[in-house]
Design a protein around this motif. Sequence first.
Motif, PDB file in Angstrom:
ATOM      1  N   ALA A  61       6.352   7.363 -11.119  1.00 42.31           N
ATOM      2  CA  ALA A  61       5.423   6.246 -10.928  1.00 42.31           C
ATOM      3  C   ALA A  61       5.865   5.035 -11.744  1.00 42.31           C
ATOM      4  CB  ALA A  61       4.009   6.680 -11.318  1.00 42.31           C
ATOM      5  N   VAL A  62       6.219   5.264 -13.008  1.00 40.63           N
ATOM      6  CA  VAL A  62       6.672   4.157 -13.863  1.00 40.63           C
ATOM      7  C   VAL A  62       7.988   3.591 -13.340  1.00 40.63           C
ATOM      8  CG1 VAL A  62       7.440   3.565 -16.184  1.00 40.63           C
ATOM      9  CG2 VAL A  62       5.465   5.060 -15.874  1.00 40.63           C
ATOM     10  N   ALA A  63       8.892   4.498 -12.940  1.00 36.77           N
ATOM     11  CA  ALA A  63      10.181   4.040 -12.434  1.00 36.77           C
ATOM     12  C   ALA A  63      10.013   3.199 -11.171  1.00 36.77           C
ATOM     13  CB  ALA A  63      11.082   5.244 -12.162  1.00 36.77           C
ATOM     14  N   LEU A  64       9.070   3.570 -10.306  1.00 33.64           N
ATOM     15  CA  LEU A  64       8.841   2.809  -9.082  1.00 33.64           C
ATOM     16  C   LEU A  64       8.320   1.408  -9.386  1.00 33.64           C
ATOM     17  CD1 LEU A  64       8.829   2.728  -6.024  1.00 33.64           C
ATOM     18  CD2 LEU A  64       6.569   3.812  -6.040  1.00 33.64           C
ATOM     19  N   VAL A  65       7.421   1.290 -10.358  1.00 33.15           N
ATOM     20  CA  VAL A  65       6.913  -0.037 -10.739  1.00 33.15           C
ATOM     21  C   VAL A  65       8.030  -0.879 -11.334  1.00 33.15           C
ATOM     22  CG1 VAL A  65       5.294  -1.257 -12.229  1.00 33.15           C
ATOM     23  CG2 VAL A  65       4.556   0.805 -11.042  1.00 33.15           C
ATOM     24  N   GLU A  66       8.858  -0.273 -12.176  1.00 32.89           N
ATOM     25  CA  GLU A  66       9.978  -1.014 -12.768  1.00 32.89           C
ATOM     26  C   GLU A  66      10.958  -1.450 -11.677  1.00 32.89           C
ATOM     27  OE1 GLU A  66      10.334  -2.007 -15.845  1.00 32.89           O
ATOM     28  OE2 GLU A  66       8.403  -1.114 -16.416  1.00 32.89           O
ATOM     29  N   PRO A 123       0.805  -1.234   0.000  1.00 35.26           N
ATOM     30  CA  PRO A 123       0.000   0.000   0.000  1.00 35.26           C
ATOM     31  C   PRO A 123       0.831   1.274   0.000  1.00 35.26           C
ATOM     32  CG  PRO A 123      -0.951  -1.590   1.514  1.00 35.26           C
ATOM     33  CD  PRO A 123       0.347  -2.170   1.053  1.00 35.26           C
ATOM     34  N   VAL A 124       2.079   1.188   0.537  1.00 33.62           N
ATOM     35  CA  VAL A 124       2.948   2.368   0.490  1.00 33.62           C
ATOM     36  C   VAL A 124       3.247   2.733  -0.953  1.00 33.62           C
ATOM     37  CG1 VAL A 124       5.220   3.266   1.097  1.00 33.62           C
ATOM     38  CG2 VAL A 124       3.949   1.871   2.736  1.00 33.62           C
ATOM     39  N   TYR A 125       3.597   1.727  -1.764  1.00 36.59           N
ATOM     40  CA  TYR A 125       3.933   1.990  -3.160  1.00 36.59           C
ATOM     41  C   TYR A 125       2.718   2.466  -3.954  1.00 36.59           C
ATOM     42  CZ  TYR A 125       8.035  -0.742  -1.822  1.00 36.59           C
ATOM     43  OH  TYR A 125       9.162  -1.188  -1.204  1.00 36.59           O
ATOM     44  N   SER A 126       1.575   1.806  -3.745  1.00 38.54           N
ATOM     45  CA  SER A 126       0.377   2.212  -4.498  1.00 38.54           C
ATOM     46  C   SER A 126      -0.058   3.626  -4.125  1.00 38.54           C
ATOM     47  CB  SER A 126      -0.768   1.223  -4.249  1.00 38.54           C
ATOM     48  OG  SER A 126      -1.116   1.198  -2.873  1.00 38.54           O
ATOM     49  N   SER A 127       0.096   3.989  -2.847  1.00 39.48           N
ATOM     50  CA  SER A 127      -0.258   5.349  -2.434  1.00 39.48           C
ATOM     51  C   SER A 127       0.651   6.372  -3.094  1.00 39.48           C
ATOM     52  CB  SER A 127      -0.169   5.481  -0.910  1.00 39.48           C
ATOM     53  OG  SER A 127      -1.104   4.637  -0.284  1.00 39.48           O
ATOM     54  N   GLY A 155       6.859  -7.975  -5.420  1.00 40.63           N
ATOM     55  CA  GLY A 155       6.635  -7.425  -6.752  1.00 40.63           C
ATOM     56  C   GLY A 155       5.287  -6.745  -6.874  1.00 40.63           C
ATOM     57  N   PRO A 156       5.102  -6.067  -7.979  1.00 42.64           N
ATOM     58  CA  PRO A 156       3.840  -5.339  -8.174  1.00 42.64           C
ATOM     59  C   PRO A 156       2.668  -6.294  -8.358  1.00 42.64           C
ATOM     60  CG  PRO A 156       5.175  -5.229 -10.169  1.00 42.64           C
ATOM     61  CD  PRO A 156       6.030  -5.877  -9.128  1.00 42.64           C
ATOM     62  N   ASN A 157       1.562  -5.970  -7.729  1.00 38.82           N
ATOM     63  CA  ASN A 157       0.342  -6.755  -7.891  1.00 38.82           C
ATOM     64  C   ASN A 157      -0.699  -5.946  -8.673  1.00 38.82           C
ATOM     65  OD1 ASN A 157      -0.432  -4.849  -6.077  1.00 38.82           O
ATOM     66  ND2 ASN A 157      -0.886  -6.271  -4.401  1.00 38.82           N
ATOM     67  N   LEU A 158      -1.938  -6.436  -8.691  1.00 39.77           N
ATOM     68  CA  LEU A 158      -2.998  -5.776  -9.455  1.00 39.77           C
ATOM     69  C   LEU A 158      -3.268  -4.373  -8.930  1.00 39.77           C
ATOM     70  CD1 LEU A 158      -5.198  -5.849 -11.623  1.00 39.77           C
ATOM     71  CD2 LEU A 158      -6.703  -6.973  -9.964  1.00 39.77           C
ATOM     72  N   PHE A 159      -3.187  -4.192  -7.614  1.00 35.35           N
ATOM     73  CA  PHE A 159      -3.455  -2.868  -7.050  1.00 35.35           C
ATOM     74  C   PHE A 159      -2.396  -1.860  -7.496  1.00 35.35           C
ATOM     75  CE2 PHE A 159      -5.297  -5.962  -4.092  1.00 35.35           C
ATOM     76  CZ  PHE A 159      -6.616  -5.542  -4.093  1.00 35.35           C
TER      77      PHE A 159
END
Length: 755
Positions: free
Chosen positions: A217-222, A199-203, A235-239
Amino acid sequence: MEALSFWFLKGDFSATPYWEFDVGYSCISKTRKTKRRWPAGNAVRQRRSSHHLFASITHRRWDPKCDASYGFFTNHSKLNFVSVCEPSRISSCASFAFGSAFEQQEIGKEFSEESPNPRDSLLNKSDNEEEGSLDIVEGKDGGVFPIKEGGRGDCDYERVVEGKNARIDVRALAWSLRYAKTMEDIDDVLKDFSELPLPVYSSMIRGFGKEKRLEPAVALVEWLKSKKETNGFSGPNLFIYNSLLGAVKQSEQFGEVEKVMEDIAEEGILPNVVTYNTLMAIYLEQGQCLEALNVLKEIEEKGLSPSPVSYSTALQVYRKMEDGSGALDFFVELREKYQKEAIGKDGDNDWETEFINLENFTIRICYQVMRQWLVKGDNSSSNALKLLTEMNKAGMRPGRAEHERLAWACTLEGHYMVAKELYNRIREEESDISLSVCNHIIWVMGKAKKWWAALEIYEDLLDKGPKPNNLSHELIVSHFNFLLTAARRKGIWRWGIRLLNKMEEKGLKPGSREWNSVLVACSKASETSAAVQIFRRMVEQGEKPTIVSYGALLSALEKGKLYDEALQVWEHMLKVGVVPNLYAFTIMASIYAGQGRSEMVDSIIRDMVSSGIEPTVVTFNAIISGCARNSMGSTAFEWFHRMKVLNFSPNEITYEMLIEALAKDAKPKLAYELYLRANSEGFHLSSKAYDAVIYSSRYHGENIDESILGPRPAEKKKNVKIRKTLSEFCNLADVPRRCKPFEREELYTQQTHEN
């Protein structure tokens, strides 16, 4: 020397901002009191503090030698300490801290300009690494600021996430990542952290989207993807991907949508309704309406249940396409499914409430579309009326507020049908209606030349309310003025009188303009008796006659050959101080000419000149015309010569009136010569002048060469026709035809009847 002061975070901690020492310092106080922030330089006294903490911001290592009551940050520095004291020890701890601080060099600026917020200096990395900051997050070695179990409170940011041993300020962390563009930039900030909750990353990603910063945002997902491969992160999930897709929408960088969806597929993640709803919103933002509706179909094909957001987004698509009928059909179909319990089975939403909201939203969209149609004006009235009818069939009749808002959009001539329909609906369904809306519809009816329909609305105001105001009176009087002007121009005096009676019947007092219109109409129609009665009514109603009123009455009397009465009116006009104009002088010259009183005609001409009014060709034409009506050809011919002596050039009317006068005065030869003269000067005389020359010469036995006169001129179309029936005027004025003929009693006032 500056005194050390406190300021408070929103949670259980308060702190002093750091100064520009060789080594900065901060103070944190744990408290249960309400969160307040104080500016630097103001001493703060806290009554219910349980602990106080004084900490160096140069070093971040917690010294475990201290127990839960107090402790120190240790390192080599002039000011390196953290002190947590019980209330009983506050004075000693504070004096220790203050004494150490006062041993430093003089204090410079109160705050570092690069720190956006004093609290950020505690929660974020400073741009100046030499000054440093105290991070309240979990590092590799554990939390630098341990929180007692059960402790509550948050920092002054939008979101605080609880970690294993610490609270994490998401906004502060995102602030340090706001300029990141690559995974390396992300890793430079997050490398000292253990795995944070997702939730920290998604927020943070959602926050980047709000600020239209898609790169971090893109760099954080990568970065999360890379950590999954190397360090075994979850790793990144659906949220995470839904948050990234929302950031793409908010930043309006729609070119990244396809890549995000490809990443979701590569990760083996199945999209949910939120994913598809975001896709629909993105297509809607791009104006790709059909693609957005196809996404809704795809939701159902995937076996997912569309949410209320899905349906509301679809309705917005129809709004974008300006397809009110499509939105209505969509909702009707949705309502049938809901009634059959084909949708709304999931317990995540209060479908009963949501369905009411969807119905209201559909009504709003239909009215927005109709308003847009009316503004554009292309076939707007027919389309709007059709959609209103369809809404009735669907059982969706909005209230008064929606009808009135739509009525305000009716501004063109072709909108009168919609305006009248909306007015009737409000009257049928509601007891009240806005007076301003009624006035607006009256104005629309007048613009569309539907004056009688406007009068019906005004009658409703009198009978049903609301009470008409000054604007209502002005609008309806302006409509009456238009009708009266039309009656005046066309000489339809009967309708002029009826309109006056109608105004008085509705409590509208006619002004001089209205009375004058009817007087002029009577004068044009040579209705002397009617003109006299209207003039009398005007005076009885307390309206002061103007020069136009007197001029119209004099003209009517002159045409009726009531010369003595005309002279009485003239004398009365001068007596009451009404200054005659060119028209009045011209009529009086014609009257005196008709009486054969040439000396009085000369007197009138002199009075005109002395009043600063020069006679015109119209004046001489009126004199010649008066002579012609009384078979005074010789006098008319004399005035013709005087006219030329005074350098007034005759026109067609001059020649026609003079030829008519000479023909009646048994002077066919002179009339014949004047006809030829007019032709030689390029005038095209009427057939009436031609017939007068031919008839007079034959009657008096004068031999003339008729072939020289040329062919008989065609009949000229009269500009003013005195109509025997009112059908043409009824069509013009959009008023109902009266079956019964005009009654002379309509000329008189009620008082006259009683007398």
